[in-house]
Write a protein that holds these residues in place. Structure first.
Motif, mmCIF file in Angstrom:
data_model
loop_
_atom_site.group_PDB
_atom_site.id
_atom_site.type_symbol
_atom_site.label_atom_id
_atom_site.label_comp_id
_atom_site.label_asym_id
_atom_site.label_seq_id
_atom_site.Cartn_x
_atom_site.Cartn_y
_atom_site.Cartn_z
ATOM 1 N N PHE A 40 39.116 47.357 -4.765
ATOM 2 C CA PHE A 40 39.087 48.388 -3.722
ATOM 3 C C PHE A 40 40.322 48.305 -2.821
ATOM 4 O O PHE A 40 40.224 48.304 -1.590
ATOM 5 N N VAL A 41 41.494 48.249 -3.437
ATOM 6 C CA VAL A 41 42.729 48.041 -2.676
ATOM 7 C C VAL A 41 43.075 49.201 -1.743
ATOM 8 O O VAL A 41 43.805 49.005 -0.771
ATOM 9 N N ASP A 42 42.575 50.394 -2.019
ATOM 10 C CA ASP A 42 42.892 51.544 -1.170
ATOM 11 C C ASP A 42 41.873 51.756 -0.049
ATOM 12 O O ASP A 42 42.069 52.610 0.810
ATOM 13 N N ALA A 43 40.799 50.999 -0.051
ATOM 14 C CA ALA A 43 39.763 51.158 0.975
ATOM 15 C C ALA A 43 40.264 50.597 2.302
ATOM 16 O O ALA A 43 40.994 49.616 2.348
ATOM 17 N N PHE A 44 39.867 51.247 3.380
ATOM 18 C CA PHE A 44 40.275 50.800 4.711
ATOM 19 C C PHE A 44 39.219 51.173 5.741
ATOM 20 O O PHE A 44 38.394 52.057 5.515
ATOM 21 N N ILE A 45 39.256 50.476 6.862
ATOM 22 C CA ILE A 45 38.359 50.761 7.976
ATOM 23 C C ILE A 45 38.980 51.900 8.769
ATOM 24 O O ILE A 45 40.060 51.768 9.322
ATOM 25 N N MET A 46 38.294 53.035 8.770
ATOM 26 C CA MET A 46 38.861 54.191 9.467
ATOM 27 C C MET A 46 38.311 54.354 10.878
ATOM 28 O O MET A 46 38.921 55.018 11.709
ATOM 29 N N ASP A 47 37.164 53.724 11.146
ATOM 30 C CA ASP A 47 36.579 53.847 12.474
ATOM 31 C C ASP A 47 35.606 52.690 12.695
ATOM 32 O O ASP A 47 35.038 52.163 11.737
ATOM 33 N N ALA A 48 35.440 52.301 13.927
ATOM 34 C CA ALA A 48 34.501 51.235 14.294
ATOM 35 C C ALA A 48 34.334 51.231 15.804
ATOM 36 O O ALA A 48 35.101 51.874 16.528
ATOM 37 N N HIS A 49 33.333 50.505 16.250
ATOM 38 C CA HIS A 49 33.133 50.277 17.672
ATOM 39 C C HIS A 49 33.374 48.802 17.965
ATOM 40 O O HIS A 49 32.924 47.933 17.211
ATOM 41 N N VAL A 50 34.083 48.551 19.038
ATOM 42 C CA VAL A 50 34.388 47.186 19.477
ATOM 43 C C VAL A 50 33.710 46.987 20.828
ATOM 44 O O VAL A 50 34.026 47.692 21.783
#
Length: 79
Positions: A40-50
């Motif tokens: 899954f090399v192209d997968a990324f975190i596009m949004d999250a809550h911190v």
């Protein structure tokens, strides 16, 4: 994009605050290509809550730069 609710922590580096640990939740993954399993090399975190607030671009960059954290978030979104 599939949102996942997590109760995980991440260590950030910040020029103003130094290093700090925050609670991460509502992670959204994009770029999943199932033909690229298991990497899954192209997968990324596009949004999250911190700590309950919308992640900044810098925070998202730091989470995505941590390959193990990103991969664990991708795996959690799949299972």
């Amino acid at each position: 994009m599939q949102p996942i609710l997590t109760g995980t922590q991440f260590q950030f580096n910040c020029s103003e605050r130094g290093a700090y640990t925050a609670q991460i939740s509502n992670i959204e993954i994009d770029g999943l290509d199932h033909s690229d399993y298991p990497d899954f090399v192209d997968a990324f975190i596009m949004d999250a809550h911190v700590d309950g607030k919308q992640a900044t671009d810098d925070q998202l960059d730091q989470m995505n730069d941590d390959g193990m954290f990103r991969y664990e978030a991708v795996e959690a979104s799949l299972y």
